[in-house]
Write a protein that holds these residues in place. Structure first.
Motif, PDB file in Angstrom:
ATOM      1  N   ASP A 121       0.844  -1.188   0.000  1.00 27.14           N
ATOM      2  CA  ASP A 121       0.000   0.000   0.000  1.00 27.14           C
ATOM      3  C   ASP A 121       0.885   1.245   0.000  1.00 27.14           C
ATOM      4  OD1 ASP A 121      -2.262  -1.549   0.087  1.00 27.14           O
ATOM      5  OD2 ASP A 121      -2.411  -1.501   2.286  1.00 27.14           O
ATOM      6  N   VAL A 122       0.679   2.101  -0.993  1.00 24.98           N
ATOM      7  CA  VAL A 122       1.441   3.346  -1.117  1.00 24.98           C
ATOM      8  C   VAL A 122       0.463   4.505  -1.193  1.00 24.98           C
ATOM      9  CG1 VAL A 122       3.040   4.678  -2.521  1.00 24.98           C
ATOM     10  CG2 VAL A 122       3.356   2.200  -2.287  1.00 24.98           C
ATOM     11  N   ARG A 123       0.599   5.445  -0.267  1.00 21.08           N
ATOM     12  CA  ARG A 123      -0.251   6.636  -0.309  1.00 21.08           C
ATOM     13  C   ARG A 123       0.499   7.750  -1.037  1.00 21.08           C
ATOM     14  NH1 ARG A 123      -4.911   7.557   1.821  1.00 21.08           N
ATOM     15  NH2 ARG A 123      -4.746   5.766   3.242  1.00 21.08           N
ATOM     16  N   ASP A 127      -1.010  13.219  -3.170  1.00 20.79           N
ATOM     17  CA  ASP A 127      -2.339  13.824  -3.179  1.00 20.79           C
ATOM     18  C   ASP A 127      -3.360  13.024  -2.371  1.00 20.79           C
ATOM     19  OD1 ASP A 127      -2.623  11.651  -4.806  1.00 20.79           O
ATOM     20  OD2 ASP A 127      -3.208  12.763  -6.596  1.00 20.79           O
ATOM     21  N   GLY A 128      -2.865  12.029  -1.586  1.00 18.39           N
ATOM     22  CA  GLY A 128      -3.740  11.332  -0.648  1.00 18.39           C
ATOM     23  C   GLY A 128      -4.351  10.037  -1.150  1.00 18.39           C
ATOM     24  N   ARG A 129      -4.165   9.690  -2.417  1.00 17.79           N
ATOM     25  CA  ARG A 129      -4.740   8.443  -2.937  1.00 17.79           C
ATOM     26  C   ARG A 129      -3.955   7.248  -2.414  1.00 17.79           C
ATOM     27  NH1 ARG A 129      -3.893   8.130  -8.378  1.00 17.79           N
ATOM     28  NH2 ARG A 129      -2.336   9.808  -8.248  1.00 17.79           N
ATOM     29  N   LEU A 130      -4.675   6.121  -2.169  1.00 17.80           N
ATOM     30  CA  LEU A 130      -4.042   4.900  -1.703  1.00 17.80           C
ATOM     31  C   LEU A 130      -3.939   3.917  -2.860  1.00 17.80           C
ATOM     32  CD1 LEU A 130      -2.887   3.409   0.768  1.00 17.80           C
ATOM     33  CD2 LEU A 130      -5.171   2.440   1.128  1.00 17.80           C
TER      34      LEU A 130
END
Length: 266
Positions: free
Chosen positions: A248-250, A253-256
């Motif tokens: 999991d990489v955020r 701009d906040g998207r996962l």
């Protein structure tokens, strides 16, 4: 009998603050060791500085006017005594060049008029303006540290600077604060330069320096920038890397994002 600071500046006891400034300016320029080569010039220059240091300060001047040099340097009794019922005596720092620099806002107002060896320059017709003698101070360069988020989205940074500004009388300068506003544009890179022209210290014989800010990128805990790409730095246990997994990489701009391990490990 104590020293007469008013007489040193060739003034009467009723001299105003403007008179004191005007007198020091005239006499300091006239008796500066770079201009006056008489053997007594350094001591005269020092006495002028001490006199101005006292008479330009309201508290020192008030004590001197009432109690003379003896009271100024020896101390006077305080109205309400405490552990120390006497004021500390005045001691001149004995650095006339410091007084001169603070008054004129520069180290050497004679730079336009004298060569390095102290000899007087012969100016062509038109004087200083005709030969373009005004020189600009070297640029002042400072780092501006910005986060990856600042560089990704853009932002506004306000930076307070303190600089020397000439007063309206053209004789004195004071330190004043100013706010510089930098509108950071999305996509700026490390090394981007933002210049504010002539925002440095003002002085009677110089053009103020330009102030330049150079963008420096702050370290980010998860990303490293490579030109216009971002590389994600993360730790993957060896066992998961061998059998495959998702990470999991955020994003900034906040998207996962769920990234398959096989896509990022060869």
């Amino acid at each position: 009998m104590g020293q007469d600071y008013y007489a040193v500046l060739e003034l009467g006891r009723g001299a105003t603050d403007a008179d004191i400034k005007k007198a020091y300016r005239k006499l300091a320029l006239k008796n500066h060791p770079l201009k006056c080569k008489e053997p007594w010039a350094p001591e005269r220059f020092r006495r002028l500085a001490e006199a101005y240091d006292v008479l330009s300060d309201p508290m020192k001047k008030g004590i001197y006017d009432k109690f003379g040099e003896e009271g100024l340097k020896g101390g006077i009794p305080l109205e309400f005594g405490g552990e120390n019922p006497w004021t500390a005596g005045y001691v001149f720092h004995n650095n006339p060049d410091k007084v001169f620099r603070e008054f004129f806002g520069g180290d050497n107002p004679f730079a336009e008029f004298f060569a390095e060896d102290g000899s007087e320059l012969i100016l062509p017709f038109g004087g200083l303006r005709g030969r373009g003698a005004m020189k600009q101070d070297p640029p002042i360069v400072r780092d501006l540290y910005l986060s990856l988020e600042d560089l990704f989205y853009g932002c506004t940074k306000k930076i307070k600077i303190s600089r020397r500004v000439m007063n309206e009388d053209g004789l004195m300068s004071t330190i004043r604060d100013k706010i510089l506003t930098i509108d950071v544009q999305p996509g700026w890179k490390q090394g981007t330069r933002i210049t504010f022209e002539k925002e440095g210290d003002q002085g009677p014989n110089v053009i103020p320096a330009d102030i330049t800010f150079v963008v420096q990128e702050k370290l980010h805990p998860r990303f490293k920038r490579a030109n216009d790409n971002l590389a994600c730095v993360t730790t993957i246990p060896l066992g998961k890397a061998l059998i495959g997994c998702t990470v999991d990489v955020r994003t900034l701009d906040g998207r996962l994002l769920n990234i398959p391990i096989n896509d990022i490990v060869e």
